[in-house]
Design an enzyme around this catalytic site. Structure first.
Site, short mmCIF file in Angstrom:
data_model
loop_
_atom_site.label_atom_id
_atom_site.label_comp_id
_atom_site.label_asym_id
_atom_site.label_seq_id
_atom_site.Cartn_x
_atom_site.Cartn_y
_atom_site.Cartn_z
N HIS A 113 0.84 -1.21 0.00
CA HIS A 113 0.00 0.00 0.00
C HIS A 113 0.87 1.25 0.00
O HIS A 113 2.09 1.20 0.19
CB HIS A 113 -0.92 0.04 1.22
CG HIS A 113 -0.19 0.17 2.53
ND1 HIS A 113 0.52 -0.85 3.09
CD2 HIS A 113 -0.08 1.21 3.40
CE1 HIS A 113 1.05 -0.45 4.24
NE2 HIS A 113 0.71 0.81 4.44
N ASP A 115 0.48 5.10 1.90
CA ASP A 115 -0.33 5.64 3.00
C ASP A 115 -1.30 6.71 2.52
O ASP A 115 -0.93 7.61 1.77
CB ASP A 115 0.58 6.26 4.08
CG ASP A 115 1.39 5.19 4.80
OD1 ASP A 115 1.01 4.00 4.74
OD2 ASP A 115 2.43 5.55 5.40
N HIS A 257 4.80 0.19 0.25
CA HIS A 257 5.51 -0.55 1.29
C HIS A 257 4.64 -1.67 1.83
O HIS A 257 3.42 -1.67 1.64
CB HIS A 257 6.01 0.38 2.41
CG HIS A 257 4.94 1.17 3.09
ND1 HIS A 257 4.37 2.29 2.53
CD2 HIS A 257 4.32 0.98 4.28
CE1 HIS A 257 3.46 2.78 3.35
NE2 HIS A 257 3.39 2.00 4.41
N ARG A 272 5.94 6.29 14.76
CA ARG A 272 5.64 6.74 13.40
C ARG A 272 5.27 8.21 13.38
O ARG A 272 4.43 8.65 14.16
CB ARG A 272 4.46 5.92 12.88
CG ARG A 272 4.00 6.17 11.46
CD ARG A 272 2.84 5.21 11.25
NE ARG A 272 2.41 5.05 9.88
CZ ARG A 272 1.44 5.77 9.33
NH1 ARG A 272 0.84 6.70 10.01
NH2 ARG A 272 1.08 5.53 8.09
C1 SIN Z 1 2.78 1.46 7.83
O1 SIN Z 1 2.23 0.88 6.89
O2 SIN Z 1 2.69 2.67 8.01
C2 SIN Z 1 3.62 0.64 8.79
C3 SIN Z 1 4.74 -0.04 8.10
C4 SIN Z 1 5.59 -0.90 9.01
O3 SIN Z 1 5.26 -1.05 10.19
O4 SIN Z 1 6.59 -1.44 8.54
#
Ligand code: SIN
Length: 282
Positions: A113, A115, A257, A272
């Site tokens: 995906h 974000d 990612h 994050r």
């Molecule tokens: C996310 O998709 O924002 C998290 C990615 C991750 O935890 O590696």
């Protein structure tokens, strides 16, 4: 293309090095201590590396929450987008925690995906600072949607440039069993231009794209499946193995990612932060 001046640091320049991870995506940023203020030129080089390579990686950055927030703010307005999955980290307005709790069989981000594509103004940059990680597992995969676009035939590129795709987060809300309503669907051009580099990007996302505007879901599915399969070629990928203090910072406009779900609840904790960037352009 917009100039992007975010820092006003007066710190002396450090001898930071940039080493590409793979041909198409990723770069390690070496010999830099982010707990210390950097010069404007250093922040500009980091930003350029991010735009050039789609994701940048740092190691051994055991920052306090405050130092981490300060670092993020050099790249744009730092925000914590509304999320049904990620709790806020205590004592911070902008740090969210990415973790798998007891009873969760799925992790957060465990599908390909980009974000917030389901929003009118999707987030530009996302960074994770690793606080806890098991001895093995918990990696994140990244891939370049610039490289994926560039490797399509001229004929298909032309067709895609005429299309818009619709995105919504219903499927993700259901998979994660949030019990929360989905956001209203939005559409974006299927081919966007990166607002800083001007490179063209294939802008569809397996977790969120439902169909092409004006096409049914059934009509859209074969072409979307083709594009997803095309994008997932090994040469467009890189994989990041975290240690405590590692940071991955990616550009959502030009990468996908995937957080690999091969660890147990409580073993992996990421802090994050999201930074807003220049708005998307078609
Ligand atoms: C996310 O998709 O924002 C998290 C990615 C991750 O935890 O590696």
């Amino acid at each position: 293309m917009s100039a992007v001046p975010v820092s006003n640091s007066t710190a002396p320049e450090q001898t930071m090095r940039i080493r590409r991870t793979t041909t198409h995506v990723g770069a390690d940023i070496l010999d830099v201590d982010l707990s210390r203020p950097q010069s404007d030129a250093t922040y500009r080089r980091m930003r350029k590396a991010l735009i050039d390579h789609g994701v940048i990686f740092f190691r051994d950055q055991n920052l306090t929450s405050r130092q981490y927030e300060d670092f993020a703010r050099h790249f744009g307005e730092a925000i914590r987008p509304k999320s049904n999955f990620m709790p806020v980290h205590e004592g911070s307005e902008i740090i969210a925690e990415v973790r798998k709790d007891e009873g969760m069989d799925r992790n957060i981000g465990g599908t390909w995906h980009t974000d917030q594509v389901f929003r009118t103004n999707p987030s530009w940059g996302t960074m994770l600072l690793c606080r806890e990680i098991p001895e093995h597992g918990g990696d994140t995969l990244f891939l370049s949607m610039c490289a994926a676009y560039e490797r399509l035939s001229e004929g298909l590129k032309k067709t895609l440039e005429t299309l818009r795709a619709v995105h919504d987060n219903t499927g993700v809300q259901q998979r994660m069993k949030t019990g929360k309503p989905a956001d209203p669907p939005v559409s974006h051009p299927v081919v966007i231009r990166h607002p800083e580099s001007g490179r063209k990007i294939l802008y569809v996302s397996p977790s969120y794209t439902t169909h092409f505007e004006g096409w049914t879901e059934a009509e859209s599915r074969p072409l979307l499946q083709y594009l997803y399969q095309h994008a997932q070629q090994p040469e467009f990928f890189c994989r990041f193995r975290y240690e405590k203090g590692s940071i991955a910072f990616w550009d959502n406009y030009q990468t996908w990612h995937f957080a690999v779900n091969d660890y147990d609840a409580g073993e992996r904790i990421m802090h994050r932060i999201v930074v807003n960037g220049p708005p998307l352009a078609g």
